[in-house]
Scaffold this motif. Structure first.
Motif, short mmCIF file in Angstrom:
data_model
loop_
_atom_site.label_atom_id
_atom_site.label_comp_id
_atom_site.label_asym_id
_atom_site.label_seq_id
_atom_site.Cartn_x
_atom_site.Cartn_y
_atom_site.Cartn_z
N GLY A 297 2.53 -2.72 -4.14
CA GLY A 297 1.15 -2.79 -3.66
C GLY A 297 1.05 -3.97 -2.70
O GLY A 297 1.64 -5.02 -2.94
N ILE A 298 0.31 -3.78 -1.61
CA ILE A 298 0.12 -4.84 -0.62
C ILE A 298 -1.34 -5.24 -0.62
O ILE A 298 -2.22 -4.39 -0.48
N GLY B 229 5.23 -4.12 5.11
CA GLY B 229 5.14 -2.70 4.79
C GLY B 229 6.05 -1.86 5.65
O GLY B 229 6.68 -0.91 5.18
N SER B 230 6.16 -2.22 6.94
CA SER B 230 7.03 -1.46 7.84
C SER B 230 8.50 -1.60 7.46
O SER B 230 9.28 -0.67 7.65
N LEU B 231 8.88 -2.74 6.91
CA LEU B 231 10.26 -2.91 6.45
C LEU B 231 10.59 -1.89 5.36
O LEU B 231 11.70 -1.35 5.31
N ALA C 149 8.88 1.69 -2.47
CA ALA C 149 7.87 2.47 -1.77
C ALA C 149 6.54 1.75 -1.85
O ALA C 149 6.21 1.15 -2.88
N VAL C 150 5.78 1.78 -0.77
CA VAL C 150 4.43 1.23 -0.77
C VAL C 150 3.52 2.30 -1.35
O VAL C 150 3.41 3.39 -0.79
N ALA D 13 -1.98 6.33 8.20
CA ALA D 13 -0.93 6.76 9.13
C ALA D 13 0.42 6.16 8.74
O ALA D 13 1.45 6.83 8.81
N ASP D 14 0.42 4.90 8.32
CA ASP D 14 1.65 4.22 7.96
C ASP D 14 2.19 4.66 6.60
O ASP D 14 3.40 4.73 6.40
#
Length: 91
Positions: free
Chosen positions: A20-21, A32-34, A44-45, A61-62
């Motif tokens: 979780g972010i 998160g992109s990493l 996994a996010v 989208a991300d």
């Protein structure tokens, strides 16, 4: 003599860590992109918290299968993840 750590043995299968972010600004987006680019194994996010609703479309989208929260306590109390990355200003 090199001693093997039992947690690092090749035959041991590690489960996915659900992340979780908290805060989806420049830093939260970077980390998160990493994960989404596969640079972090078996992670996994699964949840993102941000108070700014304008970021929802970018988050979706991300991370299409990610739950979005407005308040970090909701996310933490939901039990939705295994680990939390806090990327908000320190003040």
């Amino acid at each position: 003599m090199v001693r093997k750590n039992s947690l690092l043995e090749e035959d041991m299968e590690m489960e996915q860590v659900n992340l979780g972010i908290i805060g989806y600004g420049q830093q939260g987006g970077f980390y998160g992109s990493l994960v989404t680019e596969g640079k972090v194994d078996k992670m996994a996010v699964v949840a993102v918290t941000d108070i700014d609703e304008a970021k929802d479309e970018k988050i979706k989208a991300d991370f299409p299968n990610t739950k979005i929260y407005r308040h970090y306590k909701e996310m933490v109390n939901s039990g939705y993840g295994d680990a939390v990355l806090k990327e908000i200003p320190h003040y």
